[in-house]
Design a protein around this motif. Sequence first.
Motif, mmCIF file in Angstrom:
data_model
loop_
_atom_site.group_PDB
_atom_site.id
_atom_site.type_symbol
_atom_site.label_atom_id
_atom_site.label_comp_id
_atom_site.label_asym_id
_atom_site.label_seq_id
_atom_site.Cartn_x
_atom_site.Cartn_y
_atom_site.Cartn_z
ATOM 1 N N ILE A 1 10.024 -0.654 -14.658
ATOM 2 C CA ILE A 1 10.329 -0.371 -13.236
ATOM 3 C C ILE A 1 9.734 -1.490 -12.366
ATOM 4 N N PRO A 2 10.488 -1.974 -11.354
ATOM 5 C CA PRO A 2 9.893 -2.946 -10.440
ATOM 6 C C PRO A 2 8.650 -2.324 -9.797
ATOM 7 N N TRP A 3 7.610 -3.120 -9.651
ATOM 8 C CA TRP A 3 6.366 -2.515 -9.175
ATOM 9 C C TRP A 3 5.451 -3.538 -8.532
ATOM 10 N N GLU A 4 4.766 -3.120 -7.514
ATOM 11 C CA GLU A 4 3.711 -3.913 -6.903
ATOM 12 C C GLU A 4 2.636 -2.933 -6.460
ATOM 13 N N GLU A 5 1.377 -3.244 -6.767
ATOM 14 C CA GLU A 5 0.283 -2.326 -6.421
ATOM 15 C C GLU A 5 0.179 -2.157 -4.900
ATOM 16 N N ARG B 1 5.611 -1.174 1.324
ATOM 17 C CA ARG B 1 6.728 -2.111 1.161
ATOM 18 C C ARG B 1 6.421 -3.206 0.149
ATOM 19 N N TYR B 2 7.453 -3.705 -0.498
ATOM 20 C CA TYR B 2 7.347 -4.870 -1.377
ATOM 21 C C TYR B 2 7.041 -6.095 -0.506
ATOM 22 N N SER B 3 6.113 -6.920 -0.967
ATOM 23 C CA SER B 3 5.663 -8.057 -0.130
ATOM 24 C C SER B 3 6.750 -9.114 0.062
ATOM 25 N N GLU B 4 7.754 -9.135 -0.855
ATOM 26 C CA GLU B 4 8.794 -10.174 -0.755
ATOM 27 C C GLU B 4 10.082 -9.626 -0.132
ATOM 28 N N ASN B 5 10.010 -8.503 0.557
ATOM 29 C CA ASN B 5 11.205 -7.949 1.215
ATOM 30 C C ASN B 5 11.780 -8.937 2.214
ATOM 31 N N PRO B 6 13.087 -8.878 2.479
ATOM 32 C CA PRO B 6 14.089 -8.071 1.778
ATOM 33 C C PRO B 6 14.449 -8.701 0.421
ATOM 34 N N ILE B 7 14.812 -7.849 -0.553
ATOM 35 C CA ILE B 7 15.113 -8.390 -1.883
ATOM 36 C C ILE B 7 16.550 -8.907 -1.958
ATOM 37 N N ILE B 8 17.431 -8.396 -1.115
ATOM 38 C CA ILE B 8 18.815 -8.888 -1.091
ATOM 39 C C ILE B 8 19.128 -9.337 0.321
ATOM 40 N N LYS B 9 19.550 -10.582 0.451
ATOM 41 C CA LYS B 9 19.850 -11.153 1.770
ATOM 42 C C LYS B 9 21.286 -10.778 2.159
ATOM 43 N N SER C 1 15.847 -9.235 -8.439
ATOM 44 C CA SER C 1 16.747 -10.365 -8.206
ATOM 45 C C SER C 1 18.146 -9.961 -8.710
ATOM 46 N N TRP C 2 19.128 -9.939 -7.802
ATOM 47 C CA TRP C 2 20.430 -9.344 -8.121
ATOM 48 C C TRP C 2 21.558 -10.353 -8.043
ATOM 49 N N LYS C 3 22.530 -10.199 -8.963
ATOM 50 C CA LYS C 3 23.773 -10.976 -8.937
ATOM 51 C C LYS C 3 24.882 -9.982 -8.594
ATOM 52 N N ALA D 1 15.991 -3.602 0.966
ATOM 53 C CA ALA D 1 14.543 -3.750 0.815
ATOM 54 C C ALA D 1 14.028 -2.726 -0.192
ATOM 55 N N LEU D 2 12.779 -2.916 -0.587
ATOM 56 C CA LEU D 2 12.178 -2.115 -1.657
ATOM 57 C C LEU D 2 10.818 -1.593 -1.191
ATOM 58 N N ALA D 3 10.516 -0.345 -1.565
ATOM 59 C CA ALA D 3 9.195 0.214 -1.269
ATOM 60 C C ALA D 3 8.729 0.996 -2.493
ATOM 61 N N PHE D 4 7.429 1.197 -2.582
ATOM 62 C CA PHE D 4 6.852 1.835 -3.769
ATOM 63 C C PHE D 4 6.012 3.047 -3.397
ATOM 64 N N GLY D 5 5.841 3.932 -4.381
ATOM 65 C CA GLY D 5 4.970 5.084 -4.188
ATOM 66 C C GLY D 5 4.797 5.787 -5.528
ATOM 67 N N TYR D 6 4.067 6.908 -5.516
ATOM 68 C CA TYR D 6 3.889 7.725 -6.714
ATOM 69 C C TYR D 6 4.453 9.122 -6.458
ATOM 70 N N VAL D 7 5.250 9.622 -7.394
ATOM 71 C CA VAL D 7 5.848 10.953 -7.246
ATOM 72 C C VAL D 7 4.756 11.997 -7.008
ATOM 73 N N HIS D 8 3.698 11.978 -7.836
ATOM 74 C CA HIS D 8 2.688 13.048 -7.725
ATOM 75 C C HIS D 8 1.944 12.978 -6.393
ATOM 76 N N GLU D 9 1.742 11.764 -5.860
ATOM 77 C CA GLU D 9 1.035 11.673 -4.571
ATOM 78 C C GLU D 9 1.873 12.277 -3.437
ATOM 79 N N ILE D 10 3.182 12.022 -3.486
ATOM 80 C CA ILE D 10 4.049 12.555 -2.423
ATOM 81 C C ILE D 10 4.166 14.078 -2.550
ATOM 82 N N VAL D 11 4.306 14.565 -3.792
ATOM 83 C CA VAL D 11 4.406 16.020 -3.993
ATOM 84 C C VAL D 11 3.115 16.707 -3.557
#
Length: 324
Positions: free
Chosen positions: A11-15, A26-34, A81-83, A307-317
Amino acid sequence: MKTLAPSLPNIPWEEQPSGCRDLVWRYSENPIIKRNQAKNANSIFNSAVVPFNGQFAGVFRVDERTREMNLRRGFSEDGISWKIDDEPIRFIQQTREPVESEYKYDPRVVFFEDRYWITWCNGYHGPTIGVGYTYDFENFYQLENAFLPYNRNGVLFPRKINGKYAMLSRPSDTGHTPFGDIFYSESPDMVHWGVHRFVMGRGYSPWQSLKIGAGPVPIETSEGWLLIYHGVLLSCNGYVYSFGAALLDLDSPWKVIKRSRSYLLSPQELYECVGDVPNVVFPVACLVDGETGRMAIYYGAADTVVALAFGYVHEIVEWLLYEN
Ligand code: BMA
């Protein structure tokens, strides 16, 4: 608390950045698709991705430079990175009388049973919910529309519930819909939909005062279905789209166990606030690693980029159940 999803070690991931106390970051390199990284694209946003053959595939909302809205296919090794194809997906019609849709946008994709199911907003005398599938991201098939016009944000559950296919949707109008609540429907065959139930409505708190709609495919947990959903408020400058979360009963998903009073993410970064439609974060897909509970949320920003953002399922629940 358990996340009942398969493991997805790549899975794409950034701490979480140090000092950040947000549940979703948020992912630090957002947006991932221009906006223009595919041929003739005016903008690429509100797009759906899934794990595919050890890598990733997706169905992308690409608005053409004619400003026509359509869906294109894309592939990625790392989910970041998408084609994306040069041409829209051509669906093979499996309807009784093939009718070309007037437009297609805001896809969702989910794998279950033996194929990848796709739903989207389909132009048929106004917007409604298109349904299709693919086994291989080579050939795409289109079934009958799920509902009468006007409807948007049709989102399938990732398995049958009580032996039936299940879908959330948001009845709407032909325009920019200054209202909207989430409903539940079921089907024995993906063609005939009924047994409609009200799930939840607008107005629970100010960020979701005007309308709400389901986002990514719900995530199954031991505590209920975790649903990420968008909510809209009307400011003096127009609509503002944020997103939050709710927990729905596993066997009767029209019963809401808990719902967020605060948003999880709102438009604050430049790429979320400046674009074809300012002040929009619009979540449509979420990769989950059942092993660690990591989530990678794909969202459209300002109706222009992905754009991309991250989280944990258990933290949100846990936040929904005990803190919110
Ligand atoms: C909705 C849809 C979305 C869009 C949003 C904000 O009605 O058209 O595709 O992201 O408006 O413009």
